[in-house]
Design a protein around this motif. Structure first.
Motif, PDB file in Angstrom:
ATOM      1  N   GLU A  83      79.568  47.817  86.302  1.00  0.00           N
ATOM      2  CA  GLU A  83      79.082  48.202  85.022  1.00  0.00           C
ATOM      3  C   GLU A  83      80.076  47.862  83.834  1.00  0.00           C
ATOM      4  O   GLU A  83      81.098  48.171  83.755  1.00  0.00           O
ATOM      5  CB  GLU A  83      78.920  49.761  85.233  1.00  0.00           C
ATOM      6  CG  GLU A  83      78.002  50.483  83.998  1.00  0.00           C
ATOM      7  CD  GLU A  83      76.579  50.433  84.403  1.00  0.00           C
ATOM      8  OE1 GLU A  83      75.814  50.271  83.375  1.00  0.00           O
ATOM      9  OE2 GLU A  83      76.124  50.060  85.385  1.00  0.00           O
ATOM     10  N   THR A  99      80.869  47.609  80.088  1.00  0.00           N
ATOM     11  CA  THR A  99      80.593  48.140  78.718  1.00  0.00           C
ATOM     12  C   THR A  99      80.337  46.945  77.798  1.00  0.00           C
ATOM     13  O   THR A  99      80.879  45.779  77.877  1.00  0.00           O
ATOM     14  CB  THR A  99      81.921  48.845  78.284  1.00  0.00           C
ATOM     15  OG1 THR A  99      83.197  47.941  78.159  1.00  0.00           O
ATOM     16  CG2 THR A  99      82.230  50.201  78.914  1.00  0.00           C
ATOM     17  N   ARG A 131      85.270  48.387  89.199  1.00  0.00           N
ATOM     18  CA  ARG A 131      85.426  49.658  88.418  1.00  0.00           C
ATOM     19  C   ARG A 131      85.806  49.324  86.947  1.00  0.00           C
ATOM     20  O   ARG A 131      86.163  48.270  86.697  1.00  0.00           O
ATOM     21  CB  ARG A 131      86.457  50.588  88.919  1.00  0.00           C
ATOM     22  CG  ARG A 131      86.172  51.147  90.329  1.00  0.00           C
ATOM     23  CD  ARG A 131      87.310  51.748  90.974  1.00  0.00           C
ATOM     24  NE  ARG A 131      88.430  50.890  91.180  1.00  0.00           N
ATOM     25  CZ  ARG A 131      89.489  51.074  91.597  1.00  0.00           C
ATOM     26  NH1 ARG A 131      90.008  52.363  91.945  1.00  0.00           N
ATOM     27  NH2 ARG A 131      90.380  50.039  91.705  1.00  0.00           N
ATOM     28  N   ALA A 132      85.745  50.166  86.117  1.00  0.00           N
ATOM     29  CA  ALA A 132      85.869  49.753  84.535  1.00  0.00           C
ATOM     30  C   ALA A 132      87.093  49.132  84.543  1.00  0.00           C
ATOM     31  O   ALA A 132      87.546  48.261  83.641  1.00  0.00           O
ATOM     32  CB  ALA A 132      85.657  51.359  83.687  1.00  0.00           C
ATOM     33  N   GLU A 133      88.323  49.704  84.944  1.00  0.00           N
ATOM     34  CA  GLU A 133      89.500  49.279  84.857  1.00  0.00           C
ATOM     35  C   GLU A 133      89.852  47.937  85.474  1.00  0.00           C
ATOM     36  O   GLU A 133      90.624  47.306  84.963  1.00  0.00           O
ATOM     37  CB  GLU A 133      90.576  50.442  85.513  1.00  0.00           C
ATOM     38  CG  GLU A 133      90.503  50.724  87.139  1.00  0.00           C
ATOM     39  CD  GLU A 133      89.611  51.971  87.126  1.00  0.00           C
ATOM     40  OE1 GLU A 133      89.691  52.463  88.308  1.00  0.00           O
ATOM     41  OE2 GLU A 133      88.849  52.309  86.346  1.00  0.00           O
TER      42      GLU A 133
END
Length: 397
Positions: free
Chosen positions: A349, A351, A391-393
């Motif tokens: 996902e 951003t 993951r986002a990180e």
């Protein structure tokens, strides 16, 4: 130094002939664009008609009024025909004869034969219809991004406005039995406007052709000629804006297993057929928003926006199944071709990114993880799908 209106309209004729010659010359450079010939004919026929109107009193009235204005209307109709041909549609030349034929017939009626103002209203009305047809065709054919079409539409809009404005002021253009446009210095500005509009329209039409030629070359430079899919450059050009928008993304890196053995055993022609079959397998059941590319010899990439696990895995499985079925239908002499595909699948996902640099970094991370997953699939025996969820990180790594 001053010019009388007749001199200005003579300049219109000269410029029209020069534009016609320029378009013919442009067609010799791009002979696959026959629209240029129709637009060249528009310029030549238009100025011939204007020359006939200017010669009123020297040549018979039937020629200077009926035939000359009919030629002007025919010229306007050829703008529409040229736009149809440019948009790869049938020219329908017969339709361009309707307005000139009606003009000739109606000019024999007393209402128009004996009144110049009535003829101005009639001719202006025909011009509005013909230019409006060209405007509609220009709009309907606007299916790809274009910087030139808005300019062409604006110029056609100005031409429509000018023709409409002539209708309520038709009487002011007439003095006795003569047309003041060709003799009264107060109407000099109309000749100058006609020169400007003719030049702008002519060169805008040529720029339409140039723009599409550049788009064709640009598209060809971003396409793999064998499979018709994007190449590495095209994939990057389309993937970065998609990553910049953010949201759920799934990226597959796909590699054909033992493809070198196919080439060695069956020949490179058979190998090319396998690559084309795999390209077709990618396009089957694939959403229109997906980005499909051949990024190497037997390496492919698929970027799917809006897909999360397990939907992305199902899409990968469909590719494997479609490819296997495509190989069964592939005509090959002797033994059947055995070739499978290994897939590394990364999803995450994203951003929204504020710059292309951030989007490129996010895409690089997905490619890196998908490549590692593909390596695991190859190492574990091939014909497999290996998955990694980011993951986002991970996108900040």
């Amino acid at each position: 130094m001053s010019f009388d209106p007749l001199t200005i309209w003579s300049v219109v004729l000269l410029i029209g002939l020069m534009l016609s010659a320029v378009m013919v010359l442009a067609w010799t450079v791009t002979p696959d664009e026959p629209a240029l010939l129709y637009w060249a004919a528009f310029c030549a026929i238009l100025v011939t008609g204007i020359a006939g109107i200017m010669a009123r009193g020297v040549i018979p009235d039937f020629v200077s009024i009926s035939l000359a204005n009919a030629l002007v209307l025919l010229g306007y109709g050829l703008i529409w025909v040229g736009l149809r041909v440019f948009d790869r549609r049938r020219p329908r030349l017969g339709y361009t004869l309707i307005a000139p034929a009606l003009w000739i017939v109606l000019c024999e009626l007393p209402l128009f034969r004996d009144h110049i103002a009535s003829r101005i209203v009639l001719g202006s009305s025909f011009m509005v219809v013909l230019v409006l047809l060209a405007f509609v065709q220009l709009w309907r054919g606007w299916v790809a991004p274009s910087k030139v079409r808005p300019v062409a539409a604006a110029l056609l809009g100005i031409s429509i406005t000018m023709s409409l404005l002539r209708i309520p002021f038709a009487g002011s253009f007439v003095e006795g039995d003569s047309l003041r446009l060709m003799s009264d210095p107060r109407y000099l500005w109309m000749g100058l406007l006609a020169i400007s509009l003719l030049i702008l329209v002519g060169f805008t039409l040529v720029m339409l052709v140039r723009e599409r030629t550049e788009q064709t070359y640009r598209t060809a430079a971003q396409r793999d000629p064998l499979t018709g899919l994007l190449n590495r450059r095209g994939f990057h050009a389309e993937a970065v804006p998609l990553c910049r928008r953010g949201g759920a993304l799934a990226l597959m890196l796909l590699d054909l297993d033992r493809f070198k053995q196919v080439n060695d055993r069956f020949g490179h022609a058979a190998g090319d057929r396998v690559l084309m079959a795999f390209g077709e397998a990618l396009m089957l059941d694939m959403p229109g928003t997906g980005i499909l590319a051949r990024i190497g010899g037997e390496e492919f990439a698929v970027l799917l926006p809006g897909l999360r696990m397990p939907a992305a895995r199902l899409a990968a499985e469909r590719i494997q199944r479609n490819f296997a079925e495509g190989l069964e239908r592939l005509p090959t002499p002797g033994l059947p071709i055995h070739c499978t595909v290994s897939i590394g699948l990364a999803s995450g996902e994203l951003t929204p990114c504020h710059t292309d640099t951030h989007a490129e970094a996010a895409l690089h991370q997905m490619l890196k993880r998908a490549d590692a997953a593909l390596y695991r699939a190859k190492s574990a025996g091939r014909d497999r799908i290996e998955i990694v969820v980011l993951r986002a990180e991970d996108f900040r790594a």
